[in-house]
Motif scaffolding. Structure first.
Motif, PDB file in Angstrom:
ATOM      1  N   PRO A 153       0.801  -1.236   0.000  1.00  0.00           N
ATOM      2  CA  PRO A 153       0.000   0.000   0.000  1.00  0.00           C
ATOM      3  C   PRO A 153       0.828   1.278   0.000  1.00  0.00           C
ATOM      4  N   ILE A 154       2.125   1.191  -0.300  1.00  0.00           N
ATOM      5  CA  ILE A 154       2.955   2.377  -0.492  1.00  0.00           C
ATOM      6  C   ILE A 154       3.800   2.159  -1.741  1.00  0.00           C
ATOM      7  N   ASP A 155       4.188   3.250  -2.399  1.00  0.00           N
ATOM      8  CA  ASP A 155       5.084   3.143  -3.543  1.00  0.00           C
ATOM      9  C   ASP A 155       6.495   2.833  -3.059  1.00  0.00           C
ATOM     10  N   VAL A 156       7.222   2.058  -3.845  1.00  0.00           N
ATOM     11  CA  VAL A 156       8.619   1.791  -3.521  1.00  0.00           C
ATOM     12  C   VAL A 156       9.510   2.396  -4.598  1.00  0.00           C
ATOM     13  N   ALA A 157      10.718   2.743  -4.206  1.00  0.00           N
ATOM     14  CA  ALA A 157      11.701   3.315  -5.126  1.00  0.00           C
ATOM     15  C   ALA A 157      12.777   2.284  -5.407  1.00  0.00           C
ATOM     16  N   ALA A 158      13.459   2.452  -6.547  1.00  0.00           N
ATOM     17  CA  ALA A 158      14.514   1.524  -6.934  1.00  0.00           C
ATOM     18  C   ALA A 158      15.506   2.263  -7.814  1.00  0.00           C
ATOM     19  N   PRO A 159      16.696   1.721  -8.006  1.00  0.00           N
ATOM     20  CA  PRO A 159      17.681   2.353  -8.900  1.00  0.00           C
ATOM     21  C   PRO A 159      17.142   2.481 -10.320  1.00  0.00           C
ATOM     22  N   ASN A 160      17.787   3.332 -11.103  1.00  0.00           N
ATOM     23  CA  ASN A 160      17.320   3.597 -12.465  1.00  0.00           C
ATOM     24  C   ASN A 160      17.349   2.376 -13.370  1.00  0.00           C
ATOM     25  N   ASN A 161      18.172   1.401 -13.038  1.00  0.00           N
ATOM     26  CA  ASN A 161      18.263   0.213 -13.887  1.00  0.00           C
ATOM     27  C   ASN A 161      17.269  -0.873 -13.469  1.00  0.00           C
ATOM     28  N   VAL A 162      16.321  -0.517 -12.597  1.00  0.00           N
ATOM     29  CA  VAL A 162      15.281  -1.445 -12.148  1.00  0.00           C
ATOM     30  C   VAL A 162      13.920  -0.851 -12.496  1.00  0.00           C
ATOM     31  N   VAL A 163      13.065  -1.662 -13.090  1.00  0.00           N
ATOM     32  CA  VAL A 163      11.716  -1.220 -13.444  1.00  0.00           C
ATOM     33  C   VAL A 163      10.776  -1.541 -12.286  1.00  0.00           C
ATOM     34  N   VAL A 164      10.017  -0.553 -11.843  1.00  0.00           N
ATOM     35  CA  VAL A 164       9.047  -0.743 -10.759  1.00  0.00           C
ATOM     36  C   VAL A 164       7.663  -0.357 -11.247  1.00  0.00           C
ATOM     37  N   GLU A 165       6.715  -1.236 -11.038  1.00  0.00           N
ATOM     38  CA  GLU A 165       5.311  -0.935 -11.320  1.00  0.00           C
ATOM     39  C   GLU A 165       4.568  -0.971  -9.994  1.00  0.00           C
ATOM     40  N   ASN A 166       4.200   0.223  -9.503  1.00  0.00           N
ATOM     41  CA  ASN A 166       3.458   0.307  -8.251  1.00  0.00           C
ATOM     42  C   ASN A 166       1.962   0.209  -8.541  1.00  0.00           C
ATOM     43  N   VAL A 167       1.328  -0.802  -7.973  1.00  0.00           N
ATOM     44  CA  VAL A 167      -0.097  -1.036  -8.194  1.00  0.00           C
ATOM     45  C   VAL A 167      -0.848  -0.673  -6.923  1.00  0.00           C
ATOM     46  N   SER A 168      -1.696   0.345  -7.009  1.00  0.00           N
ATOM     47  CA  SER A 168      -2.471   0.763  -5.840  1.00  0.00           C
ATOM     48  C   SER A 168      -3.931   0.392  -6.043  1.00  0.00           C
ATOM     49  N   LEU A 169      -4.382  -0.622  -5.325  1.00  0.00           N
ATOM     50  CA  LEU A 169      -5.787  -1.008  -5.410  1.00  0.00           C
ATOM     51  C   LEU A 169      -6.682   0.097  -4.862  1.00  0.00           C
ATOM     52  N   SER A 170      -6.200   0.792  -3.836  1.00  0.00           N
ATOM     53  CA  SER A 170      -6.995   1.858  -3.238  1.00  0.00           C
ATOM     54  C   SER A 170      -7.211   3.009  -4.209  1.00  0.00           C
ATOM     55  N   ASP A 171      -6.177   3.342  -5.009  1.00  0.00           N
ATOM     56  CA  ASP A 171      -6.311   4.456  -5.942  1.00  0.00           C
ATOM     57  C   ASP A 171      -7.465   4.221  -6.905  1.00  0.00           C
ATOM     58  N   SER A 172      -7.567   3.004  -7.427  1.00  0.00           N
ATOM     59  CA  SER A 172      -8.654   2.687  -8.346  1.00  0.00           C
ATOM     60  C   SER A 172     -10.003   2.787  -7.639  1.00  0.00           C
ATOM     61  N   LEU A 173     -10.047   2.338  -6.399  1.00  0.00           N
ATOM     62  CA  LEU A 173     -11.294   2.390  -5.645  1.00  0.00           C
ATOM     63  C   LEU A 173     -11.688   3.838  -5.344  1.00  0.00           C
TER      64      LEU A 173
END
Length: 212
Positions: free
Chosen positions: A178-198
């Motif tokens: 339920p929180i976004d995570v950060a990563a280095p530029n050479n890592v792809v992150v897809e943050n999925v927030s179920l609450s945002d859609s709701l």
């Protein structure tokens, strides 16, 4: 020559095209024009042509697009069907649901392991997998190639989990915490927030009520 970068907005529409074309193929539709596709997807025909032209264009003027051919081309762009090895961190409700989802293998995504730190869950069978102790994560990643790691932990553990994954060389993280995570530029992150859609659904529902 430097390869032209395709915008994130275009990439995020490709799965929508793929789903719609899959449905049309199931219905036996052989060809479709950009105009017909636009009405089904609530996009403009020019938008569809622009998106597809980013990858060279696949239609024939006056004949439209081959449904099967365009679906196959988009699958190639998205690398669907090429085996992707996944693991899940967090064996709670979301983690278990993802581990048991039968749609992933059909598109080439295979969940090979699931981890948790809860003694009551470690050793439990989820689908066809046995929940492993999170303490075994680093040794597992050292021995196995993992393309995508799914983070389905409580929010307070999400960033440290992402840090452990990236330190071990994982290059793609699908985050359901339920929180976004950060990563280095050479890592792809897809943050999925179920609450945002709701939350968005709640807003649009209220808008409809006000118009009634």
């Amino acid at each position: 020559m430097e390869k032209q970068r395709v915008s994130d907005a275009v990439i995020r529409r490709l799965p929508r095209y793929y789903r719609q074309l899959s449905q049309l193929e199931r219905e036996g539709v052989l060809r479709i024009s950009s105009g017909q596709l636009s009405r089904l997807m609530s996009l403009t025909a020019s938008q569809i042509r622009h998106d597809l032209n980013c990858f060279g264009g696949f239609g024939q003027q006056g004949y439209g697009y081959s449904v099967k051919g365009l679906k196959s081309a988009i699958a190639d762009i998205l690398e669907l069907g090429q085996q992707k090895h996944m693991i899940i961190i967090g064996a709670g409700n979301i983690g278990q649901a993802l581990a048991c989802y039968e749609g992933f293998p059909r598109e080439g995504f295979y969940v090979h392991a699931i981890f948790d730190n809860n003694p009551r869950l470690i050793g439990k069978t989820v689908g066809r997998l046995q929940v492993s102790d999170i303490q075994e994560l680093e040794s597992y990643l050292a021995a196995e190639k993992v393309n995508i790691a799914v983070v389905a932990t409580p929010g307070e553990f999400a960033q440290q989990t992402a840090d452990r994954l990236t330190a071990c060389g994982v290059r793609a993280i699908w985050n359901f915490a339920p929180i976004d995570v950060a990563a280095p530029n050479n890592v792809v992150v897809e943050n999925v927030s179920l609450s945002d859609s709701l939350y968005a659904l709640s807003y649009f529902m209220n808008q409809l009520d006000e118009q009634a």
